[in-house]
Write a protein that holds these residues in place. Structure first.
Motif, PDB file in Angstrom:
ATOM      1  N   HIS A  36       1.075  14.282  -7.053  1.00 18.79           N
ATOM      2  CA  HIS A  36       0.932  12.940  -6.799  1.00 18.79           C
ATOM      3  C   HIS A  36       1.866  11.893  -6.240  1.00 18.79           C
ATOM      4  N   ALA A  37       3.193  12.313  -6.657  1.00 21.87           N
ATOM      5  CA  ALA A  37       4.561  11.597  -6.713  1.00 21.87           C
ATOM      6  C   ALA A  37       4.282  11.268  -4.812  1.00 21.87           C
ATOM      7  N   ALA A  38       4.133  11.362  -4.270  1.00 14.59           N
ATOM      8  CA  ALA A  38       4.542  10.781  -3.105  1.00 14.59           C
ATOM      9  C   ALA A  38       2.935   9.778  -2.848  1.00 14.59           C
ATOM     10  N   ALA A  39       1.736   9.976  -3.507  1.00 14.26           N
ATOM     11  CA  ALA A  39       0.835   9.263  -2.560  1.00 14.26           C
ATOM     12  C   ALA A  39       1.497   8.430  -3.754  1.00 14.26           C
ATOM     13  N   SER A  40       1.965   7.854  -5.027  1.00 16.67           N
ATOM     14  CA  SER A  40       1.834   6.963  -6.367  1.00 16.67           C
ATOM     15  C   SER A  40       2.801   5.817  -5.871  1.00 16.67           C
ATOM     16  N   LEU A  41       3.634   6.817  -4.505  1.00 17.62           N
ATOM     17  CA  LEU A  41       4.933   6.079  -4.404  1.00 17.62           C
ATOM     18  C   LEU A  41       4.917   4.941  -3.320  1.00 17.62           C
ATOM     19  N   THR A  42       4.358   5.471  -2.626  1.00 19.11           N
ATOM     20  CA  THR A  42       3.492   4.686  -1.421  1.00 19.11           C
ATOM     21  C   THR A  42       2.339   3.770  -1.951  1.00 19.11           C
ATOM     22  N   ALA A  43       1.038   4.207  -2.737  1.00 22.25           N
ATOM     23  CA  ALA A  43       0.691   2.828  -3.117  1.00 22.25           C
ATOM     24  C   ALA A  43       1.241   1.685  -4.430  1.00 22.25           C
ATOM     25  N   ALA A  44       2.302   2.294  -5.082  1.00 19.92           N
ATOM     26  CA  ALA A  44       3.685   1.304  -5.076  1.00 19.92           C
ATOM     27  C   ALA A  44       3.947   0.743  -4.366  1.00 19.92           C
ATOM     28  N   ARG A  45       4.274   0.965  -3.136  1.00 15.05           N
ATOM     29  CA  ARG A  45       4.953  -0.045  -1.908  1.00 15.05           C
ATOM     30  C   ARG A  45       3.691  -0.453  -1.518  1.00 15.05           C
ATOM     31  N   GLU A  46       2.768  -0.448  -1.064  1.00 16.45           N
ATOM     32  CA  GLU A  46       2.269  -1.251  -0.720  1.00 16.45           C
ATOM     33  C   GLU A  46       1.637  -2.296  -1.287  1.00 16.45           C
ATOM     34  N   ARG A  47       1.646  -2.651  -2.858  1.00 13.63           N
ATOM     35  CA  ARG A  47       1.753  -3.737  -3.231  1.00 13.63           C
ATOM     36  C   ARG A  47       2.479  -4.371  -3.967  1.00 13.63           C
ATOM     37  N   GLY A  48       4.047  -4.005  -3.223  1.00 16.38           N
ATOM     38  CA  GLY A  48       5.409  -4.616  -3.160  1.00 16.38           C
ATOM     39  C   GLY A  48       6.425  -4.190  -3.661  1.00 16.38           C
TER      40      GLY A  48
END
Length: 343
Positions: A36-48
């Motif tokens: 879940h690390a990669a997907a979670s970090l990518t999603a966090a970036r998309e939130r700014g």
């Protein structure tokens, strides 16, 4: 003021503009990704949420670390990686002038960082180095440690990139830089100055390079990542995918306590509840915990139970009546068990 868990009304990725993310045990273990690390970090970036990967590992260059992260699905530029090698070189500048001789005991990343800081890298105590800087590299052996010991015994300033005793790998926990530094310290009687976490230097330099106003530290180790967050004055998220367990969090000293708890990096997208006192109990969601006659009692088996247990144990410790460690259960968390089964 005592250190306790905080609550939020929005996801952490929306409350902060920068995450200072540890690597080993948070994003990967050795060459294996943490689920879940990669997907979670990518999603966090998309939130700014901007990312800076801050690691006590000084063996590799930022370019190599960025390449590994990108291969694991986290697109990363070298400028988003800050290593203990860079922090160690910055520490050297506080006492040494450019052109000083430095014996480097470590990997390519440390050699590059010390050279880039303007120092002459030497390989032997016979070169009369002004300082010895030691960082982890899997190729280090007795001859390297011996040269460091000879130089330190002769009066060279002893600097360590970090003092982590263990290093998480895909096979388990192996000796870290602190264990190898300990051999030199045992031989010379000299304790090194450390540049890595829990010293706040790395975090503050990483924040300065981004201009962030609301940084969040994310790590798996209470004694380095979260202690460093406390030292720097930044809130910290403890994820349960690496070295320090939920039970460790309950028993954490005040200077190592996290502000938030998460099973893994998906917690960046979560709203975090704060435990609240309810008579003798501390409640969080449907879970509750209290300390009675030195014994911890916990109702529930999820992350909210860990939060409630932390609140109860920390409150007791701060009142001078710490919980008996033998009464603190393992406190397995559902998502953490999922991580283990995915491996």
């Amino acid at each position: 003021m005592t250190a306790g868990l905080r609550g939020t009304d929005r996801p952490l990725a929306e409350l902060h503009d920068l995450a200072l993310v540890d690597l080993d045990g948070v994003v990967y273990k050795g060459h294996e990704p943490v689920p879940h690390a990669a997907a979670s970090l990518t999603a966090a970036r998309e939130r700014g949420l901007a990312l800076q990967f801050v690691t006590n590992n000084a063996s590799r260059e930022p370019e190599a670390v960025a390449e590994q992260l990108t291969s694991l699905g986290v697109d990363t530029r070298p400028g988003e990686v800050f290593t203990a090698a860079q922090a160690g070189a910055a520490l050297l500048t506080t006492r040494l002038e450019a052109g000083a001789r430095v014996l480097v005991v470590g990997g390519a990343g440390l050699h590059t960082a010390v050279s880039a800081a303007g120092y002459v890298v030497v390989a032997s105590a016979a070169d009369a180095p002004d300082a010895v800087i030691q960082g982890f590299a899997p190729t280090l052996g007795w001859p390297d440690l011996a040269e460091a010991a000879y130089a330190v015994a002769a009066g060279a300033w002893f600097v360590a990139t970090n003092l982590d005793l263990s290093l998480p790998t895909d096979r388990g926990y192996a000796p870290g830089n602190g264990a190898l530094v300990g051999a030199v310290q045992a031989a010379t009687g000299v304790r090194p100055d450390s540049a890595g976490k829990p010293e706040p230097t790395m975090y503050r330099l990483a924040v300065e390079r981004t201009g962030a106003r609301s940084p969040l530290v994310v790590g798996d180790r209470l004694d380095t990542d979260l202690a460093g967050a406390r030292a720097a004055g930044y809130p910290g998220l403890h994820v349960l995918t690496g070295v320090s367990s939920a039970r460790d969090a309950v028993l954490a000293r005040a200077g190592e306590r996290p502000d938030y708890l998460g099973a893994d990096l998906r917690s960046l997208a979560d709203v975090h509840p704060a435990p609240e006192r309810a008579g003798d109990w501390w409640a969080c969601g449907d879970a509750a915990a209290r300390v009675a006659d030195g014994a911890l009692e916990v109702r529930g088996d999820d992350l909210d139970a860990v939060r409630a247990a932390c609140a109860a144990a920390w409150d007791a410790a701060d009142r001078g009546a710490p919980v008996d460690p033998d009464t603190v259960p393992a406190l397995g968390v559902g998502s953490a068990r999922e991580v283990a089964s995915d491996r």
